[in-house]
Design an enzyme around this catalytic site. Structure first.
Site, PDB file in Angstrom:
ATOM      1  CE  LYS A  64     -74.703  11.607  73.126  1.00 56.86           C
ATOM      2  NZ  LYS A  64     -73.666  11.428  74.166  1.00 56.86           N
ATOM      3  CG  HIS A  65     -75.106   8.640  69.170  1.00 54.84           C
ATOM      4  ND1 HIS A  65     -74.853   9.463  68.097  1.00 54.84           N
ATOM      5  CD2 HIS A  65     -74.197   8.970  70.113  1.00 54.84           C
ATOM      6  CE1 HIS A  65     -73.827  10.252  68.368  1.00 54.84           C
ATOM      7  NE2 HIS A  65     -73.419   9.982  69.599  1.00 54.84           N
ATOM      8  CG  ASN A 227     -79.969  -8.681  70.123  1.00 52.94           C
ATOM      9  OD1 ASN A 227     -81.055  -8.843  69.584  1.00 52.94           O
ATOM     10  ND2 ASN A 227     -78.977  -9.544  69.987  1.00 52.94           N
ATOM     11  CG  HIS A 388     -82.947  -3.121  63.718  1.00 53.23           C
ATOM     12  ND1 HIS A 388     -81.612  -3.447  63.881  1.00 53.23           N
ATOM     13  CD2 HIS A 388     -83.644  -4.120  64.314  1.00 53.23           C
ATOM     14  CE1 HIS A 388     -81.503  -4.596  64.509  1.00 53.23           C
ATOM     15  NE2 HIS A 388     -82.715  -5.029  64.791  1.00 53.23           N
TER      16      HIS A 388
END
Length: 388
Positions: A64-65, A227, A388
């Site tokens: 998810k996301h 993180n 990221h």
């Protein structure tokens, strides 16, 4: 080669496409895709493919996301997990069981997920997904009977993606941000038993099943927004703390999810008597409410009246803590070094015994001292896995 996308990150970002100068390794078998759909699918498939190659078992993830809600390899289910994961009476292949575990790690977060599979999808997986709220599936292939079932989901709009499992991407990856293109070498570091070679604690023995769990946790973090930390047990993640600015907040978030995963297996939960017509999603909400100690009186009243025929008794704080002490031998991984011992103190409260982290922080001695005080085993991987 290119594919037009429904839209970009948001519906108002109309112009979006997927393209490559070479043949695309992924195709749409059903439905329409957005930009985020492909971000989830491509990250999720990399995760399950790497789990499969590292551990040698069928693997699945619930994404998810652009972060996993859960990930797992095949391991047989206990009776309590069968009930907790809503798979009673279902015939399940090893790959389907891996997905039941991945989704069961955090059923609240898995609502509307991207389901990813390391192997060809069979009809037992399709029958399992038929009962769940899921938006996308990605896999290297599908049996015909499975595909027929999946194409009926979401009134025929379920997004089904097929990906080439042998695809090898360019070693250099590029990203455009604010009109500027950045490039870097892909993070193709291999995570293997090598991570257990540098054990820095007094206790030094890690059982094979816990080594598997640490591998599951660390490989999961490779594809989780930083993180991040991950708790794992019995071949699956049980708590992921992703995308927090402070590592202790990652640990608290992941530990809270691990605690809830364990509380879902409490006998009171297993015997809850829900009101007729309550959906699976609402059952998840009801169970989450059972663990919530911060309800106002009005919220408590609504929770009791809406969900249940017979309202379950709440555990006292002492009873809750007693149940949580039964969760032991948990594995914990961090995508970077642990800067303070507070992470160890919180992890210990959720049954952690085995840890792997990057190592080499300014306060290594304090962290090692804390680990030794709890009788834990900790290895330094020497690998940072920011994503990221």
């Amino acid at each position: 080669m290119e594919l037009d996308l429904r839209y970009g990150m948001n519906p108002h970002q109309k112009k979006a496409r997927l393209y490559s100068t070479e043949k695309l390794p992924i195709k749409i078998l059903n439905g329409e895709a957005s930009y985020i759909n492909f971000l989830d699918a491509l990250n999720a498939f990399q995760l399950v493919r790497e789990l499969r190659r590292s551990i040698g078992q069928p693997s699945a993830a619930s994404f998810k996301h652009v972060s996993p809600a859960g990930a797992a390899v095949y391991s047989p289910l206990s009776d309590s997990l069968v009930k907790s994961y809503f798979v009673e009476g279902l015939e399940l292949s090893p790959l389907a069981i891996a997905y039941a575990r991945a989704r069961g790690a955090d059923r609240m977060s898995s609502f509307g997920d991207c389901a990813a599979f390391s192997d060809r999808v069979d009809v037992t997986i399709a029958n399992l997904l038929k009962k769940e709220v899921s938006d996308i599936i990605v896999a290297p292939g599908y049996d015909e009977d499975a595909l027929a079932v999946l194409k009926m989901k979401k009134n025929g709009k379920y997004l089904i993606l097929e990906i080439d499992p042998e695809f090898i991407p360019d070693p250099i990856e590029r990203r455009s941000v604010f009109g500027i293109t950045m490039e870097q070498e892909r993070n193709d570091v291999e995570i293997s038993d090598e991570i257990f070679k540098n054990i820095v604690t007094t206790q030094r023995i890690i059982p094979d099943n816990s080594k598997r769990d640490l591998l599951v946790a660390l490989i999961t973090l490779k594809y989780t927004q930083s993180n991040s930390v991950c708790f794992a047990f019995d071949g699956q993640t049980i708590g992921i703390g992703a995308g927090q600015q402070s590592r202790i907040h990652c640990t608290r978030l992941a530990a809270g999810k691990a605690d809830n995963w364990w509380l879902r297996q409490h006998p009171i939960v297993q015997q809850m008597n829900f009101r007729a017509g309550i959906s699976r999603t609402e059952i998840n909400n009801a169970i989450d409410g059972w663990t919530n100690e911060d309800f106002t009186p009005a919220e408590e009243k609504q929770w009791r009246q809406y969900y249940f025929n017979v309202v379950p008794e709440r555990l006292t704080k002492a009873e809750k803590q007693q149940w949580l002490t039964c969760l032991k031998e948990v594995s914990y991984a961090s995508d970077a070094f642990l800067p303070f011992r507070d992470n160890i103190d919180r992890a210990a409260q959720s049954g952690v015994r085995y840890l792997v982290q990057t190592g080499n922080s300014l306060r290594d001695e304090q962290v090692i001292e804390a680990v030794n005080q709890y009788g834990m085993v900790m290895a330094y991987s020497g690998i940072r896995l920011f994503h990221h």
